[in-house]
Design an enzyme around this catalytic site. Structure first.
Site, PDB file in Angstrom:
ATOM      1  N   GLU A 286     100.110  16.158 104.976  1.00 23.09           N
ATOM      2  CA  GLU A 286     101.207  15.518 105.699  1.00 23.09           C
ATOM      3  C   GLU A 286     101.939  16.533 106.565  1.00 23.09           C
ATOM      4  O   GLU A 286     102.093  17.687 106.170  1.00 23.09           O
ATOM      5  CB  GLU A 286     102.171  14.898 104.679  1.00 23.09           C
ATOM      6  CG  GLU A 286     103.201  13.979 105.278  1.00 23.09           C
ATOM      7  CD  GLU A 286     103.952  13.177 104.207  1.00 23.09           C
ATOM      8  OE1 GLU A 286     103.314  12.463 103.406  1.00 23.09           O
ATOM      9  OE2 GLU A 286     105.176  13.303 104.184  1.00 23.09           O
TER      10      GLU A 286
ATOM     11  N   ASP B 102     105.543  16.551 108.620  1.00 21.91           N
ATOM     12  CA  ASP B 102     106.758  15.727 108.700  1.00 21.91           C
ATOM     13  C   ASP B 102     107.819  16.221 109.657  1.00 21.91           C
ATOM     14  O   ASP B 102     108.188  17.397 109.605  1.00 21.91           O
ATOM     15  CB  ASP B 102     107.515  15.793 107.354  1.00 21.91           C
ATOM     16  CG  ASP B 102     106.826  15.098 106.241  1.00 21.91           C
ATOM     17  OD1 ASP B 102     106.226  14.070 106.477  1.00 21.91           O
ATOM     18  OD2 ASP B 102     106.913  15.617 105.104  1.00 21.91           O
TER      19      ASP B 102
ATOM     20  N   GLU C 260     111.752  14.837 109.961  1.00 21.14           N
ATOM     21  CA  GLU C 260     112.737  13.864 109.481  1.00 21.14           C
ATOM     22  C   GLU C 260     114.069  14.193 110.142  1.00 21.14           C
ATOM     23  O   GLU C 260     114.455  15.364 110.200  1.00 21.14           O
ATOM     24  CB  GLU C 260     112.903  13.938 107.957  1.00 21.14           C
ATOM     25  CG  GLU C 260     111.720  13.370 107.202  1.00 21.14           C
ATOM     26  CD  GLU C 260     111.922  13.368 105.688  1.00 21.14           C
ATOM     27  OE1 GLU C 260     113.019  13.704 105.200  1.00 21.14           O
ATOM     28  OE2 GLU C 260     110.951  13.018 105.002  1.00 21.14           O
TER      29      GLU C 260
END
Ligand SMILES: *[C@@H]1O[C@H](CO)[C@@H](O)[C@H](O)[C@H]1NC(C)=O
Length: 260
Positions: free
Chosen positions: A77, A79, A81
């Site tokens: 993953e 990411d 955010e």
């Protein structure tokens, strides 16, 4: 957008609007729940961009996530955010990288502009050499492939793009001290210009991708890119796991011996 993206959850709170020529996608969050979308395709390497205008005003307690993930057991993953904040206080851009189910590689930044006033481009560049997070083309983080030194690097699992908007007021803003103000709901983030044309589409029956036709597949930062990366990290980085010696009393992760 219609061709590339499917709404994943959130009932009417996620919407694609517009015609074939100009489309936007909106995610919103109200007291009942948030919303999310994903890419129709899975990708293995390439550069993926999206333009995003974050929730304006009091967005404290909200998290807008935009990431690549293979999901499942031992997932990979990458990411982004975006942690909301009170009006006038800066958003935090939180980044992380998971390899084979293991993350703990958080780095956080403030931005050099107000991400709620205009659309800005957030990109993930992922190739066999490195992962680079970019904001308006400026690299903010690079994770190099150092498998030769025993440091795992995501490169065997295809990933989809996901995005979601949800309430995380138990931790997101000032560590959970500032709660979501529901009188401001619904909270809405707006997306446009999803661009995965420079990424390699992976399906169970076909995968072909050549760095001859896609220079991003062998891209690495040049001297100017590295200087910009250093500028961001010197001025806007607010947290790096590689400086968090309390968290890793047994010693920092091995990639931390190679500072960006
Ligand atoms: C919110 O604003 C405060 C005060 O400027 C800042 O310390 C913090 O990093 C900001 N972001 C979040 C997600 O709390």
């Amino acid at each position: 957008m219609y061709q590339d993206i499917e709404i994943l959850w959130g009932e009417g709170r996620a919407r694609i609007l517009g015609n074939n020529y100009a489309q936007i996608l909106t995610l919103s969050l109200d007291k009942s729940s948030g919303s999310g979308f994903r890419s129709r395709h899975q990708f293995l390497f390439g550069k993926i961009d999206i333009k995003l205008k974050l929730i304006p005003g009091n967005s404290a307690g909200t998290v807008t996530a935009y990431y690549l993930s293979s999901l499942g057991y031992a997932h990979d993953e990458i990411d982004f955010e975006f942690l909301g904040n009170l009006s006038g206080d800066p958003y935090t851009v939180h980044t992380n990288i998971f390899t084979q189910g293991k993350g703990n590689r958080e780095e956080q930044f403030h931005l050099w502009f107000d991400p709620t006033r205009n659309f800005h481009t957030y990109s993930i560049l992922w190739n066999p050499l490195s992962i680079i997070f970019l904001v308006d083309g400026v690299p903010i983080r690079e994770f190099k492939n150092r498998e030769s030194l025993g440091i795992p690097f995501p490169k065997n699992q295809a990933m989809r793009v996901y995005s979601s908007l949800w309430n995380a007021d138990d931790w997101a803003t000032r560590g959970g001290l500032v709660k979501t103000n529901w009188t401001q709901a619904p909270f809405t983030a707006i997306y446009r210009d999803f661009n995965a044309h420079q990424a390699c589409v992976w399906t169970s029956s076909s995968f072909s991708c050549s760095s001859k036709y896609n220079p991003w597949l062998r891209y690495s930062l040049d001297a100017i890119g590295r200087a910009r990366l250093r500028w961001v990290r010197r001025n806007y980085m607010i947290y790096s796991y590689c400086s968090d010696t309390h968290r890793f009393p047994q010693g920092l992760p091995p990639e931390c011996s190679f500072p960006s």
